[in-house]
Motif scaffolding. Structure first.
Motif, short mmCIF file in Angstrom:
data_model
loop_
_atom_site.label_atom_id
_atom_site.label_comp_id
_atom_site.label_asym_id
_atom_site.label_seq_id
_atom_site.Cartn_x
_atom_site.Cartn_y
_atom_site.Cartn_z
N UNK A 1 -77.04 74.24 -110.81
CA UNK A 1 -76.02 75.08 -110.15
C UNK A 1 -76.06 74.89 -108.64
N UNK A 2 -75.99 73.64 -108.23
CA UNK A 2 -76.08 73.30 -106.82
C UNK A 2 -74.78 73.66 -106.10
N UNK A 3 -74.88 74.54 -105.12
CA UNK A 3 -73.70 74.89 -104.32
C UNK A 3 -73.45 73.79 -103.29
N UNK A 4 -72.20 73.35 -103.19
CA UNK A 4 -71.89 72.27 -102.26
C UNK A 4 -70.75 72.71 -101.33
N UNK A 5 -70.73 72.10 -100.15
CA UNK A 5 -69.63 72.30 -99.21
C UNK A 5 -69.40 70.98 -98.50
N UNK A 6 -68.21 70.43 -98.68
CA UNK A 6 -67.86 69.16 -98.05
C UNK A 6 -66.94 69.45 -96.86
N UNK A 7 -67.40 69.04 -95.69
CA UNK A 7 -66.71 69.39 -94.45
C UNK A 7 -65.71 68.33 -93.99
N UNK B 1 -55.27 68.24 -100.10
CA UNK B 1 -55.80 69.41 -99.39
C UNK B 1 -54.92 69.75 -98.20
N UNK B 2 -54.45 68.74 -97.50
CA UNK B 2 -53.57 68.97 -96.35
C UNK B 2 -52.25 69.61 -96.81
N UNK B 3 -51.75 69.17 -97.96
CA UNK B 3 -50.52 69.76 -98.50
C UNK B 3 -50.75 71.20 -98.94
N UNK B 4 -51.93 71.45 -99.51
CA UNK B 4 -52.28 72.82 -99.91
C UNK B 4 -52.29 73.74 -98.69
N UNK C 1 -60.01 69.01 -94.97
CA UNK C 1 -59.46 70.23 -94.37
C UNK C 1 -58.38 70.82 -95.28
N UNK C 2 -58.62 72.05 -95.77
CA UNK C 2 -59.79 72.92 -95.58
C UNK C 2 -61.03 72.35 -96.28
N UNK C 3 -62.23 72.84 -95.92
CA UNK C 3 -63.46 72.36 -96.56
C UNK C 3 -63.43 72.64 -98.07
N UNK C 4 -64.15 71.81 -98.82
CA UNK C 4 -64.20 71.98 -100.28
C UNK C 4 -65.51 72.64 -100.68
N UNK D 1 -59.14 79.40 -96.68
CA UNK D 1 -60.14 78.83 -95.78
C UNK D 1 -60.99 77.75 -96.46
N UNK D 2 -60.74 77.54 -97.74
CA UNK D 2 -61.42 76.44 -98.44
C UNK D 2 -60.60 76.07 -99.67
N UNK D 3 -60.88 74.89 -100.20
CA UNK D 3 -60.27 74.43 -101.45
C UNK D 3 -61.37 74.20 -102.47
N UNK D 4 -60.96 73.99 -103.71
CA UNK D 4 -61.90 73.73 -104.80
C UNK D 4 -61.24 72.80 -105.80
N UNK D 5 -62.05 72.28 -106.72
CA UNK D 5 -61.51 71.39 -107.74
C UNK D 5 -60.47 72.11 -108.60
N UNK D 6 -60.71 73.39 -108.91
CA UNK D 6 -59.76 74.13 -109.73
C UNK D 6 -58.44 74.34 -108.98
N UNK D 7 -58.50 74.49 -107.65
CA UNK D 7 -57.28 74.63 -106.87
C UNK D 7 -56.46 73.34 -106.91
N UNK D 8 -57.14 72.19 -106.84
CA UNK D 8 -56.43 70.92 -106.95
C UNK D 8 -55.68 70.85 -108.28
#
Length: 279
Positions: free
Chosen positions: A88-94, A196-199, A97-100, A9-16
């Motif tokens: 330690x700023x939590x971020x969410x980029x919408x 992200x779309x391929x993921x 897809x999926x959101x990061x 339901x989300x991606x992250x830099x480590x997933x990339x």
């Protein structure tokens, strides 16, 4: 026919990073119940150093130099910024897809026309650290830069920075940074959206065997923690199929050599004529 549901339901830099290295490794890690490996000593030490730096920046707690993590963190205090900081700023980029999702170690908004994104990185050798050029295209830095520019809409540029801490030998830290334009960030952000779309599409696959492996990544970082899971598939795509073929060929070649040696040993020794013998 129902549409398959994505397993993430989300991606992250480590997933990339993992997905780019080996899609099958990413799938096993994120889309199956395979046991997750215990964090290595290097990862635990890195987390400890991050915790010391966070306490210093957030609450002014001086590093305890009686501890290894404290000594490492203390070596980089002179490189840390002062001003309007988010720790330690939590971020969410919408707009992907999926959101990061992610956490920025330090977001420096002191100068609204030039936000600064800082990430702490521990390493056992400077050989593994990123250069200024590499920072400009690093997925983590691009994502964090995108967020920083969203917070500073008037800014045309953003500085991305790694403060790098050596963990072996005498404690030492250095700062590596690059200034990149909004146009540059947007260009690389579009590339990440395609990844992200391929993921997401890969997460819709039903079986591990359906996911493409990367044979050259099996030994990276000390070996893949999911090697047994991958090898147990027994299909032609198993990363170890090629290795086993090479091993078999070498074993066959050794057998042939041993056979030739045995034949040579079993031959009768040639007779030696004396010097007085007639030719």
């Amino acid at each position: 026919m129902s549409t398959p549901e994505a397993k993430i339901h989300h991606v992250s830099a480590s997933q990339f990073k993992t997905f780019s290295m080996c899609k099958r490794k990413w799938y096993i890690e994120k889309c199956t119940d395979a046991p997750k490996p215990e964090p290595s000593k290097a990862v635990v030490l890195g987390s400890d150093v991050h915790a010391v730096l966070e306490a210093y920046l957030r609450d002014g707690v001086e590093p305890d130099e009686e501890t290894r993590a404290g000594r490492i963190a203390a070596s980089g205090l002179h490189l840390l910024p002062e001003g309007v900081l988010e720790i330690e700023r939590e971020i969410k980029l919408q707009d992907i897809e999926p959101p990061l999702l992610g956490y920025i170690d330090v977001l420096d908004l002191t100068e609204p026309w030039m936000p600064v994104v800082i990430d702490h990185k521990t390493t056992s050798s400077w050989d593994w650290t990123k250069t200024e050029e590499e920072l400009k295209s690093d997925p983590q830095m691009i994502a964090y830069a995108r967020y920083a520019l969203d917070q500073c809409t008037a800014a045309d540029t953003v500085e991305v920075c790694h403060i790098q801490y050596i963990t072996k030998g005498a404690p030492e830290a250095r700062r590596v940074a690059a200034v990149i334009s909004r146009e540059h960030v947007n260009e690389h952000w579009e590339k990440l959206k395609k990844v992200a779309a391929e993921i997401k599409a890969t997460s819709l696959l039903d079986e591990v065997e359906d996911v493409e492996p990367n044979l050259s990544a099996c030994g990276a970082f000390g070996g893949c923690p999911y090697a047994d899971t991958c090898a147990a598939l027994g299909d032609s795509q198993s990363p170890f199929a090629g290795i086993e073929n090479i091993k078999t060929e070498k074993e066959n070649e050794m057998s042939r050599l041993e056979e030739l040696l045995q034949r040579r040993k079993s031959r009768p020794a040639p007779s030696i004529l004396s010097q007085d013998a007639a030719p």
